[in-house]
Design a protein around this motif. Structure first.
Motif, PDB file in Angstrom:
ATOM      1  N   ALA A  65       0.827  -1.207   0.000  1.00 44.46           N
ATOM      2  CA  ALA A  65       0.000   0.000   0.000  1.00 44.46           C
ATOM      3  C   ALA A  65       0.860   1.255   0.000  1.00 44.46           C
ATOM      4  CB  ALA A  65      -0.930  -0.006   1.209  1.00 44.46           C
ATOM      5  N   THR A  69       1.086   3.995  -3.035  1.00 44.17           N
ATOM      6  CA  THR A  69       0.779   5.389  -2.709  1.00 44.17           C
ATOM      7  C   THR A  69       1.852   6.318  -3.270  1.00 44.17           C
ATOM      8  OG1 THR A  69      -0.455   4.809  -0.703  1.00 44.17           O
ATOM      9  CG2 THR A  69       0.474   7.027  -0.812  1.00 44.17           C
ATOM     10  N   VAL A  74       0.084   9.722  -4.289  1.00 38.90           N
ATOM     11  CA  VAL A  74      -0.957   9.914  -3.267  1.00 38.90           C
ATOM     12  C   VAL A  74      -2.315  10.166  -3.925  1.00 38.90           C
ATOM     13  CG1 VAL A  74      -1.405  10.955  -1.004  1.00 38.90           C
ATOM     14  CG2 VAL A  74       0.878  11.073  -1.950  1.00 38.90           C
ATOM     15  N   GLN A  76      -5.050   8.757  -3.565  1.00 43.68           N
ATOM     16  CA  GLN A  76      -6.215   8.664  -2.687  1.00 43.68           C
ATOM     17  C   GLN A  76      -6.613  10.024  -2.121  1.00 43.68           C
ATOM     18  OE1 GLN A  76      -3.088   7.422  -2.178  1.00 43.68           O
ATOM     19  NE2 GLN A  76      -3.032   6.388  -0.186  1.00 43.68           N
ATOM     20  N   LEU A 143      -3.623   4.356   3.398  1.00 45.79           N
ATOM     21  CA  LEU A 143      -2.703   3.734   2.444  1.00 45.79           C
ATOM     22  C   LEU A 143      -3.420   2.673   1.611  1.00 45.79           C
ATOM     23  CD1 LEU A 143       0.477   3.252   4.702  1.00 45.79           C
ATOM     24  CD2 LEU A 143       0.166   4.932   2.881  1.00 45.79           C
ATOM     25  N   CYS A 146      -5.159   3.288  -1.885  1.00 48.10           N
ATOM     26  CA  CYS A 146      -4.430   3.247  -3.158  1.00 48.10           C
ATOM     27  C   CYS A 146      -4.360   1.831  -3.709  1.00 48.10           C
ATOM     28  CB  CYS A 146      -3.025   3.818  -2.983  1.00 48.10           C
ATOM     29  SG  CYS A 146      -2.213   4.194  -4.551  1.00 48.10           S
TER      30      CYS A 146
END
Length: 521
Positions: A65, A69, A74, A76, A143, A146
């Motif tokens: 994760a 990421t 990033v 997310q 995390l 992602c």
């Protein structure tokens, strides 16, 4: 996730009724015990970091994760607003291939992860890891968003759209087709087929055992407890069998209609069960609102100091990461089966939608449970922490949570029962679909094959209500997490495919903002 709290065996609160049933249960457990111990011993083998032991599979999930990421910048956080717009119907058309809307796909997938673990598992986490475990649980959930983005984009990218309009997707499809496409030649095809076959077998087994039998078993146990136990309404001989038949009929009525029917039900059931549970949490938090700053302070400071029974700050980190990994299933690939049925022409749009799933499951619902426990500060929770610190057994997580609610809502066991029933039924329905897709991958897709599976699945709902079959369910937990070993290898190899899809979609969005005419997604 919907299984038992990390590393604990499934509950055996439901004793088999009658000598014949006990004999069957004992015989099956005897056969499965050595198999379960061998597989569980490998999948949940522990490693030690700074004196704290934890299952290696948790580290495997969290490291992946973190890598995804970083690789996707990033996404997310950068893509959160875009995800919400897509769920509301932006960037989609009714004419897109697929079976269900983005919102229905999200609801179906969330119903497979939100469950008893969000109630009981968090209770165990904040008892063993202290309030600080919540901080790391939230981080791991963020995390994991992602990882869901990656696997669900691939699920749509490599799904099969059948002539009748139905869709089949999931790890068995993107591992086979994706690796063959990314690495042309015999090696890519061979490795992809092996990984896909293993994924299908594990999903099928867990769908029938963990996603079905365990849920039915626990639902009956909770209903029996709140209706008077052995001396109550459901304490008589045969009550479990009757309950199992009724539950199987309810499940069968939904799953006969396929993912469209499942999507319609879960799109109503999931918001309902989430609202019921979150409102209960808010009631406790609001009554203890003056303690909220203290609770938040304990969560933040406890993440970095030695108030964790499990071994200081590192123990809190491990417990929090473990709870999140076992809750949202990010990295297992299972949720991509539901997401693959979405109506869309651009796979990455469903990747955006999928990243909301760990946010709902872990960042929102698990955190609400943790806050409820910490602000309530029940004597039961404090005593449980003292017991664990002294080397005693860890408490029943659902009791920790229930006692916290009871400080404000004395009748909460009944609300908890409603939540458990809603969680369990939605999980059974969703995992029936996951198992069916694994079944048709292994045995072929036809109306007869699908109907045979649905009948078998409903029969096992009855079996799960009557029997415990602890070794079978332990084995089911292990094979589910074995998915992560193969799935994440595939995700690493196919991540460039997802990045290409992401860049194409982002270029489309830029063109729309600049007023340039482009093809509709």
């Amino acid at each position: 996730m919907t299984t038992s709290p990390p590393l604990s065996p499934p509950s055996t609160v439901l004793a088999a009724e009658g000598g014949a049933l006990s004999s069957v249960e004992e015989a099956v457990n005897t056969v499965f015990t050595p198999v379960s111990e061998a597989v569980s011993g490998f999948i949940f083998a522990e490693v030690t970091v700074f004196g704290v032991t934890f299952p290696w599979i948790v580290g495997w999930l969290v490291v992946a994760a973190a890598i995804f990421t970083a690789y996707f910048g990033v996404i997310q956080l950068r893509g959160f607003a875009t995800a919400l717009r897509i769920v509301r119907g932006k960037h989609s058309s009714p004419d897109d291939p697929g079976e269900i809307t983005h919102f229905q796909a999200l609801s179906s997938a969330v119903s497979g992860t939100v469950g008893l673990g969000n109630i009981a598992g968090v209770g165990v986490a904040v008892t063993i890891g202290g309030a600080g475990a919540t901080f790391w649980m939230i981080l791991a959930g963020l995390l994991g968003m992602c990882t869901k983005f990656v696997e669900c984009t691939l699920g749509v990218k490599y799904r099969d759209v059948h002539p009748d309009g139905t869709v089949s997707g999931g790890p068995m499809h993107y591992l086979r087709k994706g690796l063959a496409e990314r690495f042309p030649g015999g090696v890519g095809r061979g490795v992809g087929r092996v990984l896909a076959f293993g994924a299908a077998v594990m999903i099928l087994f867990f769908g029938i055992a963990g996603g079905n039998m365990f849920q039915a078993n626990q639902t009956f146990a909770q209903l029996r407890d709140v209706t008077g136990g052995d001396d109550g309404l459901l304490g008589s001989d045969g009550a479990a069998l009757v309950f199992g038949i009724v539950l199987a009929l309810v499940v069968g009525a939904v799953i006969i209609g396929g993912i469209k029917s499942i999507g319609r039900v879960t799109s109503k059931l999931v918001p309902t069960m989430a609202i019921v549970y979150v409102l209960g949490c808010l009631a406790v938090i609001l009554v203890n609102i003056t303690s909220l700053p203290m609770a938040i302070g304990q969560i933040v400071t406890g993440a970095f100091n030695a108030d964790s029974v499990a071994g200081g700050a590192v123990g809190a980190l491990i417990v929090g990461f473990q709870r999140a990994a076992f809750s949202n299933e990010a990295g297992l690939g299972s949720a991509s089966i539901a997401h693959s049925a979405v109506k869309t022409r651009r796979p990455v749009t469903e990747g955006y939608v999928a990243l909301l799933e760990p946010f709902i499951d872990t960042v929102v619902i698990c955190t609400m449970t943790a806050l409820t426990i910490v602000v309530a500060q029940t004597q039961f929770w404090k005593d449980a922490q003292a017991t664990v610190f002294a080397g005693g057994p860890r408490p029943d997580g659902v009791t920790v949570t229930s006692e916290s609610f009871a400080t404000v809502l004395p009748w909460f066991p009944y609300v908890l029962t409603i939540a458990v029933v809603l969680f369990a039924v939605s999980t059974i329905i969703t995992w029936s679909y996951y198992g069916e897709k694994a079944w048709t991958y292994l045995f072929g897709k036809s109306r007869g094959s699908e109907m045979a599976y649905r009948i078998v699945f409903c029969l096992f709902t009855v079996v799960g209500s009557v029997l415990t079959l602890g070794s079978v369910l332990d084995f089911a937990d292990a094979v589910l997490f074995a998915l992560a070993l193969f799935n994440i290898i595939g995700l690493y190899l196919l991540a460039p495919v997802v990045k290409r899809e992401l860049k194409e979609f982002q270029a489309y969005l830029r063109s729309r903002r600049e007023g340039v005419e482009v093809d509709a997604p």
